[in-house]
Design a protein around this motif. Structure first.
Motif, short mmCIF file in Angstrom:
data_model
loop_
_atom_site.label_atom_id
_atom_site.label_comp_id
_atom_site.label_asym_id
_atom_site.label_seq_id
_atom_site.Cartn_x
_atom_site.Cartn_y
_atom_site.Cartn_z
N LEU A 293 -148.25 -40.98 64.62
CA LEU A 293 -148.82 -41.41 62.99
C LEU A 293 -149.51 -41.87 63.32
O LEU A 293 -151.06 -41.44 62.51
N ASP B 36 -151.26 -43.15 58.12
CA ASP B 36 -150.90 -43.05 56.92
C ASP B 36 -149.63 -42.55 57.55
O ASP B 36 -149.38 -41.51 58.17
N TYR B 37 -148.27 -42.21 56.10
CA TYR B 37 -147.26 -41.63 56.48
C TYR B 37 -146.43 -42.19 57.45
O TYR B 37 -145.33 -42.97 57.27
N VAL B 38 -147.20 -43.86 57.69
CA VAL B 38 -146.74 -44.30 59.19
C VAL B 38 -145.31 -45.47 57.87
O VAL B 38 -144.59 -45.39 59.03
N ASP C 120 -142.32 -42.18 57.10
CA ASP C 120 -141.99 -42.61 58.39
C ASP C 120 -140.39 -43.46 58.53
O ASP C 120 -139.87 -42.88 58.94
N TYR D 283 -155.88 -37.48 58.59
CA TYR D 283 -154.58 -38.38 58.57
C TYR D 283 -153.44 -37.63 57.66
O TYR D 283 -151.95 -37.78 57.54
N ARG E 79 -152.29 -33.72 58.22
CA ARG E 79 -151.66 -33.71 59.66
C ARG E 79 -150.08 -34.53 59.77
O ARG E 79 -148.91 -33.62 59.56
N ASN E 80 -150.30 -35.51 59.11
CA ASN E 80 -148.64 -36.54 58.98
C ASN E 80 -147.37 -36.01 57.87
O ASN E 80 -146.47 -36.00 57.66
N ARG E 81 -148.73 -35.63 56.94
CA ARG E 81 -147.62 -35.49 55.81
C ARG E 81 -146.34 -33.89 56.43
O ARG E 81 -145.28 -33.53 56.50
N ILE F 288 -146.44 -33.24 59.77
CA ILE F 288 -145.02 -33.76 60.53
C ILE F 288 -143.87 -34.37 59.90
O ILE F 288 -142.73 -34.32 60.24
N TYR F 289 -144.24 -35.42 58.78
CA TYR F 289 -143.12 -36.51 58.01
C TYR F 289 -141.99 -34.99 58.43
O TYR F 289 -140.61 -34.94 57.82
N GLY G 48 -151.03 -30.57 62.00
CA GLY G 48 -150.14 -30.46 61.44
C GLY G 48 -149.02 -28.97 62.05
O GLY G 48 -147.70 -29.37 62.95
#
Length: 298
Positions: A168, A171-173, A176, A236, A239-241, A243-244, A288
């Motif tokens: 990740l 962000d959103y690390v 998660d 990020y 993208r990471n949202r 992925i989450y 993502g």
């Protein structure tokens, strides 16, 4: 026995010094993971000249906050510490914060978060005047969840759920990681008696207001803030949202993803460098959506 861990990347040395002077007396040892900063030599000098319980773990490049947090967890484990206070480089714990948080870190409780006082949104006087429950149990990882900075963590529990997701980057690390704690039966507590002075981006109030529920459950209209993140962070964020959502949607629904249009609108309406940020958001959504992500299984 507790320690603290701070991720350092091109820090403002004055703010880092303030952080360390507030943190070092509250823990036995402070580990700083130096993520390849341009002013890394100055970070080393600060720690060596002014503190006797601060150890810098040096890297030559920025591998992301998730990687750095995992190195801090490893350092805490190897040092025999049960608990680790995780901090951003510009966050400042208030006096007695660690003692207050640690009172609740037992049994299934694996993470305790303080009240986050964003210095760009609230004063200490306003925080002290707020009516809110002293303790809250957080049942959602992202929605009204606990950010990493200021959290006191059970080291063994953190390692048991796999630590932080290196992929990740930033962000959103935190969310998660928190979701895996919750799905594995651990409890997350927010202690509003403890306070961390923090800064989320470069928050500035906009003219827009939205309904939000306060700690007591009352619905009030609150101003929306722009965060002032650069294009890389915008990438990020989106993208990471996604992925989450791919990993945890069975338990979280659309949590996180539904805020993407609002983030984009705030940047496009109120911030500079709009075209670069729009491209970053679009690339984040595209990457993502394309990434192969395994759905999390208990």
């Amino acid at each position: 026995m507790r320690c603290a861990g701070i991720v350092s990347y091109n820090p403002d040395l004055g703010r880092l010094r303030t952080n360390l002077h507030a943190t070092a007396p509250q823990v036995r040892q402070v580990f700083i993971y130096e993520n390849g900063s341009a002013n890394a030599a100055a970070v080393h000098a600060l720690c060596e000249d002014e503190f006797d319980n601060v150890q810098v773990i040096a890297d030559t490049e920025n591998r992301g906050i998730a990687f750095a947090l995992n190195q801090l967890l490893a350092a805490a484990h190897d040092g025999g510490y049960e608990h680790i206070l995780l901090l951003d480089q510009d966050s400042v714990p208030t006096e007695g914060m660690c003692d207050e948080l640690e009172r609740h870190l037992s049994g299934t409780v694996a993470l305790v978060s303080p009240f986050i006082l964003d210095r760009n949104r609230m004063t200490m006087a306003e925080y002290k005047a707020m009516a809110m429950p002293p303790l809250e149990r957080l049942d959602h990882a992202a929605k009204h969840g606990a950010i990493t900075s200021g959290t006191l963590n059970d080291v063994e529990a953190a390692l048991a759920v796999g630590g932080f997701d290196d992929d990740l980057f930033i962000d959103y690390v935190d969310f998660d990681f928190n979701e895996r704690l919750l799905l594995n039966g651990y409890t997350i507590i927010k202690d509003n008696k403890a306070c961390l002075i923090h800064e989320k981006g470069k928050s500035e109030q906009t003219l827009l207001r939205v309904p939000r529920r306060g700690p007591g459950g009352a619905l009030t209209w609150k101003p929306l803030y722009k965060l002032g993140y650069g294009p890389t962070r915008c990438y990020y964020q989106t993208r990471n949202r996604i992925i989450y959502w791919k990993k945890y949607h069975r338990w979280t629904g659309m949590e996180g993803v539904t805020e993407i249009p609002m983030l984009m609108a705030l940047s496009l309406l109120f911030e500079s460098n709009r075209i670069a940020k729009l491209r970053a958001y679009a690339r984040g959504i595209q990457d993502g959506a394309r990434m192969q992500v395994k759905e999390y299984r208990k």
